[in-house]
Design a protein around this motif. Structure first.
Motif, PDB file in Angstrom:
ATOM      1  N   SER A  56       0.956   0.683  -4.127  1.00 33.35           N
ATOM      2  CA  SER A  56       2.114   0.973  -3.289  1.00 33.35           C
ATOM      3  C   SER A  56       1.728   1.994  -2.230  1.00 33.35           C
ATOM      4  CB  SER A  56       3.276   1.483  -4.128  1.00 33.35           C
ATOM      5  OG  SER A  56       2.935   2.693  -4.753  1.00 33.35           O
ATOM      6  N   THR A  57       2.389   1.898  -1.096  1.00 32.40           N
ATOM      7  CA  THR A  57       2.081   2.782   0.029  1.00 32.40           C
ATOM      8  C   THR A  57       3.347   3.387   0.608  1.00 32.40           C
ATOM      9  OG1 THR A  57       2.180   0.942   1.593  1.00 32.40           O
ATOM     10  CG2 THR A  57       0.018   1.458   0.660  1.00 32.40           C
ATOM     11  N   ASN A  58       3.189   4.520   1.244  1.00 31.32           N
ATOM     12  CA  ASN A  58       4.293   5.104   2.001  1.00 31.32           C
ATOM     13  C   ASN A  58       3.727   5.826   3.205  1.00 31.32           C
ATOM     14  OD1 ASN A  58       3.628   7.164  -0.279  1.00 31.32           O
ATOM     15  ND2 ASN A  58       4.645   8.382   1.295  1.00 31.32           N
ATOM     16  N   TYR A  59       4.537   5.895   4.264  1.00 32.90           N
ATOM     17  CA  TYR A  59       4.093   6.437   5.540  1.00 32.90           C
ATOM     18  C   TYR A  59       5.116   7.422   6.098  1.00 32.90           C
ATOM     19  CZ  TYR A  59       0.957   2.401   5.519  1.00 32.90           C
ATOM     20  OH  TYR A  59       0.009   1.467   5.189  1.00 32.90           O
ATOM     21  N   LYS A  64       4.522   5.075  10.994  1.00 32.85           N
ATOM     22  CA  LYS A  64       4.846   3.773  10.425  1.00 32.85           C
ATOM     23  C   LYS A  64       4.796   2.713  11.511  1.00 32.85           C
ATOM     24  CE  LYS A  64       7.998   1.763   7.070  1.00 32.85           C
ATOM     25  NZ  LYS A  64       9.244   1.949   6.291  1.00 32.85           N
TER      26      LYS A  64
END
Length: 119
Positions: A56-59, A64
């Motif tokens: 999983s990734t987040n920015y 983004k």
């Protein structure tokens, strides 16, 4: 001792791309996540992208849709593809590896790589 080494920084013009790399070496390690932070003069270090061992990734909202984090957390490698770079992206970019969610869990940092975007 775990070491994180970043590479790929440099000087580019606005609108161009760069790909940063980070590789872990040293003692046996097991990261639960790896990420990229950046710090520009006069500002605090900020998280811009993170990837967990589950993929999983987040920015950060500021990157983004322009930046993409990939890698193999189990192997201690992470990359940051940066497209459509802007002068505001100018900063020292740091690789980070977290070994656990507890506050006392060791966290490792690279020495950073400079990214400069000219207008």
């Amino acid at each position: 001792q775990v070491q994180l080494v970043e590479s790929g920084g440099g000087l580019v013009q606005s609108g161009e791309s760069l790909r940063l790399s980070c590789r872990a070496s040293g003692s046996i390690f097991r990261f639960i996540s790896m990420g990229w932070y950046r710090q520009s003069p006069g500002n605090e270090r900020e998280l811009i992208a993170r990837m967990t061992s589950r993929g999983s990734t987040n920015y950060a909202s500021s990157v983004k849709d322009r930046f993409t984090i990939t890698g193999d957390i189990a192997k201690g490698t992470v990359y940051l593809q940066m497209n459509s770079l802007k002068p505001d992206d100018t900063a020292v970019y740091y690789c980070n590896g977290q070994t656990g969610v507890a506050v006392e869990s060791p966290v490792y940092w690279g020495l950073g790589t400079q990214v400069t975007v000219s207008s």
